[in-house]
Design a protein around this motif. Sequence first.
Motif, PDB file in Angstrom:
ATOM      1  N   TYR A  30      49.508  15.540 -35.763  1.00 28.04           N
ATOM      2  CA  TYR A  30      48.589  15.697 -34.641  1.00 28.04           C
ATOM      3  C   TYR A  30      47.216  15.206 -35.064  1.00 28.04           C
ATOM      4  CZ  TYR A  30      46.250  17.755 -30.702  1.00 28.04           C
ATOM      5  OH  TYR A  30      45.509  17.934 -29.578  1.00 28.04           O
ATOM      6  N   ASP A  31      46.610  14.292 -34.284  1.00 32.96           N
ATOM      7  CA  ASP A  31      45.386  13.670 -34.763  1.00 32.96           C
ATOM      8  C   ASP A  31      44.164  13.839 -33.859  1.00 32.96           C
ATOM      9  OD1 ASP A  31      46.272  12.026 -32.749  1.00 32.96           O
ATOM     10  OD2 ASP A  31      46.204  10.185 -33.906  1.00 32.96           O
ATOM     11  N   ILE A  32      44.217  14.668 -32.844  1.00 29.35           N
ATOM     12  CA  ILE A  32      43.040  14.895 -32.010  1.00 29.35           C
ATOM     13  C   ILE A  32      42.374  16.190 -32.454  1.00 29.35           C
ATOM     14  CG2 ILE A  32      42.223  15.421 -29.686  1.00 29.35           C
ATOM     15  CD1 ILE A  32      44.115  13.394 -28.617  1.00 29.35           C
ATOM     16  N   ASP A  33      41.087  16.113 -32.728  1.00 32.80           N
ATOM     17  CA  ASP A  33      40.321  17.263 -33.185  1.00 32.80           C
ATOM     18  C   ASP A  33      39.874  18.077 -31.968  1.00 32.80           C
ATOM     19  OD1 ASP A  33      38.586  19.112 -34.282  1.00 32.80           O
ATOM     20  OD2 ASP A  33      37.590  17.651 -35.583  1.00 32.80           O
ATOM     21  N   ILE A  34      40.653  19.071 -31.599  1.00 32.12           N
ATOM     22  CA  ILE A  34      40.375  19.872 -30.406  1.00 32.12           C
ATOM     23  C   ILE A  34      39.006  20.532 -30.513  1.00 32.12           C
ATOM     24  CG2 ILE A  34      41.074  21.899 -29.071  1.00 32.12           C
ATOM     25  CD1 ILE A  34      43.959  21.200 -29.704  1.00 32.12           C
ATOM     26  N   GLU A  35      38.690  21.066 -31.669  1.00 35.70           N
ATOM     27  CA  GLU A  35      37.401  21.751 -31.825  1.00 35.70           C
ATOM     28  C   GLU A  35      36.230  20.801 -31.600  1.00 35.70           C
ATOM     29  OE1 GLU A  35      35.174  24.917 -34.771  1.00 35.70           O
ATOM     30  OE2 GLU A  35      36.934  23.832 -35.510  1.00 35.70           O
ATOM     31  N   TYR A  36      36.325  19.589 -32.104  1.00 38.13           N
ATOM     32  CA  TYR A  36      35.267  18.587 -31.915  1.00 38.13           C
ATOM     33  C   TYR A  36      35.039  18.340 -30.428  1.00 38.13           C
ATOM     34  CZ  TYR A  36      33.079  13.994 -31.674  1.00 38.13           C
ATOM     35  OH  TYR A  36      32.259  12.948 -31.353  1.00 38.13           O
ATOM     36  N   TYR A  37      36.123  18.059 -29.702  1.00 36.68           N
ATOM     37  CA  TYR A  37      35.991  17.781 -28.263  1.00 36.68           C
ATOM     38  C   TYR A  37      35.580  19.027 -27.481  1.00 36.68           C
ATOM     39  CZ  TYR A  37      37.629  13.051 -28.854  1.00 36.68           C
ATOM     40  OH  TYR A  37      37.726  11.741 -29.224  1.00 36.68           O
ATOM     41  N   ALA A  38      36.077  20.186 -27.905  1.00 38.48           N
ATOM     42  CA  ALA A  38      35.686  21.424 -27.223  1.00 38.48           C
ATOM     43  C   ALA A  38      34.185  21.651 -27.357  1.00 38.48           C
ATOM     44  CB  ALA A  38      36.453  22.612 -27.788  1.00 38.48           C
ATOM     45  N   ASN A  39      33.638  21.394 -28.528  1.00 36.24           N
ATOM     46  CA  ASN A  39      32.197  21.568 -28.712  1.00 36.24           C
ATOM     47  C   ASN A  39      31.385  20.556 -27.902  1.00 36.24           C
ATOM     48  OD1 ASN A  39      32.333  23.836 -30.354  1.00 36.24           O
ATOM     49  ND2 ASN A  39      32.641  22.607 -32.182  1.00 36.24           N
ATOM     50  N   LEU A  40      31.998  19.426 -27.561  1.00 39.10           N
ATOM     51  CA  LEU A  40      31.360  18.451 -26.670  1.00 39.10           C
ATOM     52  C   LEU A  40      31.545  18.836 -25.199  1.00 39.10           C
ATOM     53  CD1 LEU A  40      32.439  15.063 -28.305  1.00 39.10           C
ATOM     54  CD2 LEU A  40      30.193  16.170 -28.436  1.00 39.10           C
ATOM     55  N   GLY A  41      32.437  19.804 -24.942  1.00 38.86           N
ATOM     56  CA  GLY A  41      32.744  20.185 -23.567  1.00 38.86           C
ATOM     57  C   GLY A  41      33.565  19.123 -22.859  1.00 38.86           C
ATOM     58  N   LYS A  42      34.462  18.499 -23.592  1.00 36.13           N
ATOM     59  CA  LYS A  42      35.156  17.321 -23.073  1.00 36.13           C
ATOM     60  C   LYS A  42      36.648  17.353 -23.350  1.00 36.13           C
ATOM     61  CE  LYS A  42      34.526  12.315 -23.144  1.00 36.13           C
ATOM     62  NZ  LYS A  42      35.114  12.222 -21.856  1.00 36.13           N
ATOM     63  N   ILE A  43      37.408  16.876 -22.394  1.00 35.01           N
ATOM     64  CA  ILE A  43      38.809  16.533 -22.593  1.00 35.01           C
ATOM     65  C   ILE A  43      38.775  15.057 -22.984  1.00 35.01           C
ATOM     66  CG2 ILE A  43      41.042  16.171 -21.476  1.00 35.01           C
ATOM     67  CD1 ILE A  43      40.341  18.537 -19.610  1.00 35.01           C
ATOM     68  N   PRO A  44      39.304  14.674 -24.143  1.00 42.17           N
ATOM     69  CA  PRO A  44      39.119  13.301 -24.622  1.00 42.17           C
ATOM     70  C   PRO A  44      39.596  12.223 -23.646  1.00 42.17           C
ATOM     71  CG  PRO A  44      40.601  14.522 -26.077  1.00 42.17           C
ATOM     72  CD  PRO A  44      40.087  15.478 -25.065  1.00 42.17           C
ATOM     73  N   GLU A  45      40.623  12.501 -22.876  1.00 41.95           N
ATOM     74  CA  GLU A  45      41.159  11.498 -21.956  1.00 41.95           C
ATOM     75  C   GLU A  45      40.368  11.404 -20.649  1.00 41.95           C
ATOM     76  OE1 GLU A  45      44.402  12.951 -24.665  1.00 41.95           O
ATOM     77  OE2 GLU A  45      42.834  13.905 -23.495  1.00 41.95           O
ATOM     78  N   CYS A  46      39.432  12.299 -20.425  1.00 41.52           N
ATOM     79  CA  CYS A  46      38.645  12.337 -19.185  1.00 41.52           C
ATOM     80  C   CYS A  46      37.283  11.707 -19.423  1.00 41.52           C
ATOM     81  CB  CYS A  46      38.476  13.785 -18.727  1.00 41.52           C
ATOM     82  SG  CYS A  46      37.554  13.982 -17.196  1.00 41.52           S
ATOM     83  N   GLU A  47      36.830  10.947 -18.457  1.00 44.61           N
ATOM     84  CA  GLU A  47      35.543  10.264 -18.568  1.00 44.61           C
ATOM     85  C   GLU A  47      34.359  11.235 -18.539  1.00 44.61           C
ATOM     86  OE1 GLU A  47      33.081   6.819 -16.142  1.00 44.61           O
ATOM     87  OE2 GLU A  47      35.239   6.991 -15.867  1.00 44.61           O
ATOM     88  N   TYR A  48      34.520  12.376 -17.886  1.00 42.48           N
ATOM     89  CA  TYR A  48      33.408  13.304 -17.686  1.00 42.48           C
ATOM     90  C   TYR A  48      33.548  14.550 -18.549  1.00 42.48           C
ATOM     91  CZ  TYR A  48      32.708  10.209 -13.797  1.00 42.48           C
ATOM     92  OH  TYR A  48      32.511   9.083 -13.041  1.00 42.48           O
ATOM     93  N   ALA A  49      32.414  15.210 -18.809  1.00 44.65           N
ATOM     94  CA  ALA A  49      32.380  16.396 -19.655  1.00 44.65           C
ATOM     95  C   ALA A  49      31.701  17.537 -18.909  1.00 44.65           C
ATOM     96  CB  ALA A  49      31.613  16.096 -20.941  1.00 44.65           C
TER      97      ALA A  49
END
Length: 182
Positions: A30-49
């Motif tokens: 598994y290679d997506i850092d959920i915590e990183y994206y969560a702290n950005l308030g973002k779903i990586p596949e979605c353009e908006y946060a």
Amino acid sequence: MKKILSILLVFVLIFSFAACSNAKTSSDDYDIDIEYYANLGKIPECEYAIGTSVEEIKDWFEAESESSEAPYSVIEGKSDVLIQTGNYDFYYKKANEDDGVTYIISYENAFGFDIGDVVVSVKEQLGSFDFTEEAINEDNAFFLFGSPEGKVITLEFERYNVMFVFEENALCATAIYDNSVW
């Protein structure tokens, strides 16, 4: 001749099993850092946060719906507003519209997980993350229609939570939301 053919068939069988084992099976794959994206308030596949301007989202989808007839609607509730786009739902609180979107729901692949992935597989991929697991209810899956049965897995981070929603053991939605608002 039979021995040579048998040996060739054994090699074909071995290589076919090896080819099938490339699926995601461990948290090391598994290679997506959920915590990183969560702290950005973002779903990586979605353009908006989280925090994206409501007007920015509305403007983009209005332009998109004019050119391609993409589904787009705005539904106002008592205290919150839903911008519904088909693949994503964006919520914001009426009283705090200037804060932007505070809840994003994806009905397609998100955080590297595929719609339809089973609970056990997602839990395995979450590895060392602490998460809670509970039954679907009207508070944690208010965006689903009817009274579905299933589970919700929630990962809590500093400001934003990530939630995986499963109906009949299959991933049907993923969400990220501002835990100070929801």
